[in-house]
Motif scaffolding. Sequence first.
Motif, short mmCIF file in Angstrom:
data_model
loop_
_atom_site.label_atom_id
_atom_site.label_comp_id
_atom_site.label_asym_id
_atom_site.label_seq_id
_atom_site.Cartn_x
_atom_site.Cartn_y
_atom_site.Cartn_z
N MET A 43 0.86 -1.18 0.00
CA MET A 43 0.00 0.00 0.00
C MET A 43 0.90 1.24 0.00
SD MET A 43 -2.60 0.98 3.13
CE MET A 43 -3.49 -0.54 2.97
N PRO A 44 0.56 2.27 -0.78
CA PRO A 44 1.34 3.51 -0.72
C PRO A 44 1.30 4.10 0.69
CG PRO A 44 -0.20 3.55 -2.57
CD PRO A 44 -0.53 2.35 -1.75
N LYS A 45 2.42 4.66 1.12
CA LYS A 45 2.48 5.22 2.48
C LYS A 45 1.46 6.35 2.68
CE LYS A 45 6.48 6.40 4.34
NZ LYS A 45 7.84 6.46 4.90
N GLN A 46 1.23 7.15 1.64
CA GLN A 46 0.26 8.24 1.78
C GLN A 46 -1.13 7.68 2.09
OE1 GLN A 46 2.22 7.66 -0.81
NE2 GLN A 46 3.37 9.47 -1.34
N THR A 47 -1.50 6.60 1.41
CA THR A 47 -2.80 5.97 1.66
C THR A 47 -2.83 5.40 3.07
OG1 THR A 47 -2.99 5.39 -0.68
CG2 THR A 47 -4.39 4.17 0.86
N LEU A 48 -1.74 4.77 3.48
CA LEU A 48 -1.68 4.19 4.81
C LEU A 48 -1.88 5.25 5.89
CD1 LEU A 48 -1.13 1.81 6.72
CD2 LEU A 48 1.28 2.46 6.63
N TYR A 49 -1.26 6.42 5.73
CA TYR A 49 -1.42 7.47 6.74
C TYR A 49 -2.86 7.96 6.83
CZ TYR A 49 3.55 7.78 7.80
OH TYR A 49 4.82 7.50 8.23
N VAL A 50 -3.56 8.01 5.71
CA VAL A 50 -4.99 8.39 5.73
C VAL A 50 -5.78 7.33 6.52
CG1 VAL A 50 -7.05 8.70 4.30
CG2 VAL A 50 -4.88 9.72 3.60
N VAL A 51 -5.51 6.06 6.23
CA VAL A 51 -6.19 4.97 6.92
C VAL A 51 -5.90 5.01 8.42
CG1 VAL A 51 -6.27 2.45 7.17
CG2 VAL A 51 -6.30 3.48 4.89
N ILE A 52 -4.64 5.21 8.77
CA ILE A 52 -4.27 5.26 10.19
C ILE A 52 -4.97 6.41 10.90
CG2 ILE A 52 -2.34 5.78 11.75
CD1 ILE A 52 -0.64 3.87 10.05
N ARG A 53 -5.06 7.57 10.23
CA ARG A 53 -5.77 8.71 10.83
C ARG A 53 -7.24 8.35 11.07
NH1 ARG A 53 -4.42 12.20 6.94
NH2 ARG A 53 -2.20 12.11 7.08
N ASN A 54 -7.86 7.68 10.08
CA ASN A 54 -9.26 7.25 10.25
C ASN A 54 -9.41 6.34 11.45
OD1 ASN A 54 -10.03 8.60 7.91
ND2 ASN A 54 -9.93 6.78 6.62
N LEU A 55 -8.51 5.38 11.57
CA LEU A 55 -8.57 4.43 12.68
C LEU A 55 -8.29 5.10 14.02
CD1 LEU A 55 -6.80 1.41 10.95
CD2 LEU A 55 -9.23 1.58 11.54
N GLN A 56 -7.39 6.08 14.03
CA GLN A 56 -7.12 6.81 15.27
C GLN A 56 -8.33 7.63 15.70
OE1 GLN A 56 -3.45 8.79 14.03
NE2 GLN A 56 -2.30 7.59 15.53
N LYS A 57 -9.03 8.25 14.74
CA LYS A 57 -10.23 9.03 15.07
C LYS A 57 -11.30 8.15 15.70
CE LYS A 57 -9.73 12.46 11.41
NZ LYS A 57 -10.25 12.91 10.11
N LYS A 58 -11.34 6.89 15.29
CA LYS A 58 -12.34 5.95 15.83
C LYS A 58 -11.86 5.29 17.11
CE LYS A 58 -14.37 5.12 11.38
NZ LYS A 58 -14.60 4.29 10.25
N GLY A 59 -10.63 5.59 17.52
CA GLY A 59 -10.09 5.03 18.75
C GLY A 59 -9.62 3.59 18.62
N LEU A 60 -9.30 3.16 17.39
CA LEU A 60 -8.92 1.77 17.15
C LEU A 60 -7.42 1.56 17.01
CD1 LEU A 60 -11.72 0.82 14.58
CD2 LEU A 60 -11.79 0.77 17.07
N VAL A 61 -6.68 2.65 16.79
CA VAL A 61 -5.23 2.57 16.62
C VAL A 61 -4.57 3.64 17.48
CG1 VAL A 61 -3.37 2.99 14.95
CG2 VAL A 61 -5.24 1.51 14.33
#
Length: 127
Positions: A43-61
């Motif tokens: 996965m491109p790192k830019q995409t990964l950072y977007v996904v990680i931010r989404n998961l952090q907002k939901k309290g999952l990461v």
Amino acid sequence: MSQEKVLKTLESLGLAQLDARVYFFLAKRGPQKATDVAKSLKMPKQTLYVVIRNLQKKGLVTSTLEHPARFGAVPFEKVLDLFVKAKMEEAQRIQKDRDEILSDWQSIAIAETDETSAKFTVLEGRA
């Protein structure tokens, strides 16, 4: 429960497909650097950072303060509890507002439409 079933469960609870894949990876592998996650999941790192931010907002990461940061997943049991709690609160809110919602629904008038316009039907087949 197979990996595919767990991923489908996460998606049915509201996670996007990529979010579910990244969460699953981190939950099974433990804290990882973004570079390692991106390589492993192709996965491109830019995409990964977007996904990680989404998961952090939901309290999952979560992430560490070190540099480079390591990202870790909240335990799966806690994630399920969070989703169950959110769904129960949503159901309670709808139940509480049910009469008001039904009243609003019944008060909405729809203008009658003129059904005198010409129409045609397409039939297919040999006969």
